[in-house]
Design a protein around this motif. Structure first.
Motif, PDB file in Angstrom:
ATOM      1  N   ASN A 257       5.341  71.112  17.525  1.00  0.00           N
ATOM      2  CA  ASN A 257       5.522  70.326  16.304  1.00  0.00           C
ATOM      3  C   ASN A 257       5.841  68.848  16.551  1.00  0.00           C
ATOM      4  O   ASN A 257       6.371  68.172  15.682  1.00  0.00           O
ATOM      5  CB  ASN A 257       6.582  70.956  15.395  1.00  0.00           C
ATOM      6  CG  ASN A 257       6.236  72.384  15.039  1.00  0.00           C
ATOM      7  OD1 ASN A 257       5.088  72.684  14.718  1.00  0.00           O
ATOM      8  ND2 ASN A 257       7.206  73.278  15.101  1.00  0.00           N
ATOM      9  N   VAL A 258       5.554  68.349  17.765  1.00  0.00           N
ATOM     10  CA  VAL A 258       5.699  66.920  18.074  1.00  0.00           C
ATOM     11  C   VAL A 258       4.467  66.440  18.826  1.00  0.00           C
ATOM     12  O   VAL A 258       3.716  67.240  19.383  1.00  0.00           O
ATOM     13  CB  VAL A 258       6.973  66.594  18.905  1.00  0.00           C
ATOM     14  CG1 VAL A 258       8.226  66.883  18.122  1.00  0.00           C
ATOM     15  CG2 VAL A 258       6.982  67.326  20.233  1.00  0.00           C
ATOM     16  N   THR A 259       4.284  65.138  18.863  1.00  0.00           N
ATOM     17  CA  THR A 259       3.191  64.520  19.604  1.00  0.00           C
ATOM     18  C   THR A 259       3.655  63.151  20.099  1.00  0.00           C
ATOM     19  O   THR A 259       4.792  62.746  19.850  1.00  0.00           O
ATOM     20  CB  THR A 259       1.918  64.418  18.745  1.00  0.00           C
ATOM     21  OG1 THR A 259       0.817  64.076  19.613  1.00  0.00           O
ATOM     22  CG2 THR A 259       2.068  63.433  17.612  1.00  0.00           C
ATOM     23  N   ASP A 260       2.797  62.450  20.796  1.00  0.00           N
ATOM     24  CA  ASP A 260       3.097  61.109  21.321  1.00  0.00           C
ATOM     25  C   ASP A 260       4.389  61.074  22.126  1.00  0.00           C
ATOM     26  O   ASP A 260       5.225  60.182  21.967  1.00  0.00           O
ATOM     27  CB  ASP A 260       3.142  60.076  20.183  1.00  0.00           C
ATOM     28  CG  ASP A 260       1.804  59.936  19.493  1.00  0.00           C
ATOM     29  OD1 ASP A 260       0.779  60.092  20.182  1.00  0.00           O
ATOM     30  OD2 ASP A 260       1.775  59.696  18.282  1.00  0.00           O
ATOM     31  N   PHE A 261       4.540  62.019  23.028  1.00  0.00           N
ATOM     32  CA  PHE A 261       5.685  62.095  23.929  1.00  0.00           C
ATOM     33  C   PHE A 261       5.518  61.007  24.987  1.00  0.00           C
ATOM     34  O   PHE A 261       4.489  60.925  25.649  1.00  0.00           O
ATOM     35  CB  PHE A 261       5.709  63.489  24.548  1.00  0.00           C
ATOM     36  CG  PHE A 261       6.785  63.734  25.560  1.00  0.00           C
ATOM     37  CD1 PHE A 261       8.094  63.356  25.321  1.00  0.00           C
ATOM     38  CD2 PHE A 261       6.484  64.365  26.750  1.00  0.00           C
ATOM     39  CE1 PHE A 261       9.081  63.600  26.252  1.00  0.00           C
ATOM     40  CE2 PHE A 261       7.459  64.624  27.686  1.00  0.00           C
ATOM     41  CZ  PHE A 261       8.761  64.240  27.441  1.00  0.00           C
ATOM     42  N   HIS A 262       6.520  60.123  25.113  1.00  0.00           N
ATOM     43  CA  HIS A 262       6.385  58.982  26.024  1.00  0.00           C
ATOM     44  C   HIS A 262       7.757  58.437  26.431  1.00  0.00           C
ATOM     45  O   HIS A 262       8.772  58.804  25.850  1.00  0.00           O
ATOM     46  CB  HIS A 262       5.561  57.872  25.365  1.00  0.00           C
ATOM     47  CG  HIS A 262       6.216  57.309  24.140  1.00  0.00           C
ATOM     48  ND1 HIS A 262       6.141  57.921  22.909  1.00  0.00           N
ATOM     49  CD2 HIS A 262       6.962  56.193  23.949  1.00  0.00           C
ATOM     50  CE1 HIS A 262       6.819  57.209  22.024  1.00  0.00           C
ATOM     51  NE2 HIS A 262       7.324  56.151  22.629  1.00  0.00           N
TER      52      HIS A 262
ATOM     53  N   SER B 172       0.345  52.983  29.718  1.00  0.00           N
ATOM     54  CA  SER B 172       0.950  53.205  28.411  1.00  0.00           C
ATOM     55  C   SER B 172       0.641  54.653  28.053  1.00  0.00           C
ATOM     56  O   SER B 172      -0.288  54.949  27.327  1.00  0.00           O
ATOM     57  CB  SER B 172       0.387  52.239  27.378  1.00  0.00           C
ATOM     58  OG  SER B 172      -1.016  52.360  27.331  1.00  0.00           O
ATOM     59  N   MET B 173       1.382  55.545  28.653  1.00  0.00           N
ATOM     60  CA  MET B 173       1.112  56.959  28.583  1.00  0.00           C
ATOM     61  C   MET B 173       1.766  57.580  27.358  1.00  0.00           C
ATOM     62  O   MET B 173       2.959  57.489  27.179  1.00  0.00           O
ATOM     63  CB  MET B 173       1.651  57.618  29.862  1.00  0.00           C
ATOM     64  CG  MET B 173       1.222  59.031  30.108  1.00  0.00           C
ATOM     65  SD  MET B 173       2.063  60.319  29.173  1.00  0.00           S
ATOM     66  CE  MET B 173       3.746  59.998  29.497  1.00  0.00           C
ATOM     67  N   ASN B 174       0.967  58.171  26.516  1.00  0.00           N
ATOM     68  CA  ASN B 174       1.438  59.010  25.420  1.00  0.00           C
ATOM     69  C   ASN B 174       0.869  60.393  25.663  1.00  0.00           C
ATOM     70  O   ASN B 174      -0.346  60.567  25.705  1.00  0.00           O
ATOM     71  CB  ASN B 174       0.958  58.501  24.058  1.00  0.00           C
ATOM     72  CG  ASN B 174       1.820  57.379  23.530  1.00  0.00           C
ATOM     73  OD1 ASN B 174       2.951  57.212  23.952  1.00  0.00           O
ATOM     74  ND2 ASN B 174       1.277  56.618  22.613  1.00  0.00           N
ATOM     75  N   TYR B 175       1.749  61.355  25.818  1.00  0.00           N
ATOM     76  CA  TYR B 175       1.324  62.739  25.982  1.00  0.00           C
ATOM     77  C   TYR B 175       1.233  63.333  24.581  1.00  0.00           C
ATOM     78  O   TYR B 175       2.221  63.375  23.857  1.00  0.00           O
ATOM     79  CB  TYR B 175       2.331  63.489  26.850  1.00  0.00           C
ATOM     80  CG  TYR B 175       1.823  64.804  27.368  1.00  0.00           C
ATOM     81  CD1 TYR B 175       0.958  64.848  28.448  1.00  0.00           C
ATOM     82  CD2 TYR B 175       2.203  66.003  26.777  1.00  0.00           C
ATOM     83  CE1 TYR B 175       0.481  66.056  28.937  1.00  0.00           C
ATOM     84  CE2 TYR B 175       1.740  67.207  27.254  1.00  0.00           C
ATOM     85  CZ  TYR B 175       0.882  67.226  28.339  1.00  0.00           C
ATOM     86  OH  TYR B 175       0.407  68.426  28.821  1.00  0.00           O
ATOM     87  N   THR B 176       0.049  63.753  24.192  1.00  0.00           N
ATOM     88  CA  THR B 176      -0.162  64.203  22.818  1.00  0.00           C
ATOM     89  C   THR B 176      -0.200  65.727  22.732  1.00  0.00           C
ATOM     90  O   THR B 176      -0.297  66.416  23.753  1.00  0.00           O
ATOM     91  CB  THR B 176      -1.487  63.650  22.257  1.00  0.00           C
ATOM     92  OG1 THR B 176      -2.561  64.240  22.976  1.00  0.00           O
ATOM     93  CG2 THR B 176      -1.538  62.130  22.367  1.00  0.00           C
TER      94      THR B 176
END
Length: 166
Positions: free
Chosen positions: A35-40, A85-89
């Motif tokens: 239930n989350v995204t854009d982990f950075h 610029s890492m966003n783990y989605t």
């Protein structure tokens, strides 16, 4: 003399080994996001890297984690100038994809272990709720509750690896 030391000052690597060949090592990770995204990383410049290091000449590993940020790096260990610029989605998590967080330029030392610590951020998938100051120090996982979406949010099953890059 350039040194990298841990907070207990037990392990030192001196400038004598900087003549060693430079090796680039990427830290990559993957995680399960619920239930989350854009982990950075919230603030790359202030982020503390908790690393165990090994001398490549004598193969002596450190027995404690070094807490290093960008201002404390030396000629033995540096972060590649082009910061990812890492966003783990959530798509990456669904595909069990490893993504590069950072690339270290290493001379005479190499990272052998990493603790994620605090300073992470993400947002709710449905609500867009921002979660900051996430601490993954304990068990490499985090749980909270998204009030807007009325659902639990979780980051867990964090895995990482070090990969030599060219």
């Amino acid at each position: 003399m350039t040194t990298i030391t841990n907070h207990e000052n037990k392990y030192r690597l001196t400038k004598r080994i900087t003549c060693a060949r430079m090796v680039k090592i990427a830290l990559q990770f993957k995680a399960n996001l619920e239930n989350v995204t854009d982990f950075h990383i919230e603030s790359f410049d202030d982020f503390i890297w908790y690393l165990k290091l090994e001398c490549t000449k004598c193969h002596t590993p450190s027995d404690t984690y070094h807490d290093i940020n960008l201002r404390q790096l030396s000629s033995n260990l540096n972060i590649e100038p082009s910061k990812p610029s890492m966003n783990y989605t959530s798509d990456d998590a669904d595909n069990h994809t490893f993504k590069t967080v950072v690339i270290f330029d290493c001379r005479g030392i190499e990272p052998i272990d990493w603790q994620p610590g605090d300073g992470w951020a993400c947002q709710g998938v449905e609500s867009g709720t921002k979660f900051s100051k996430i601490d993954l120090s304990e068990n490499k996982e985090w749980m909270d509750y998204d009030e807007k979406a009325k659902e639990a949010v979780t980051i867990n099953e964090l895995e990482f690896k070090f990969v030599k890059v060219k």
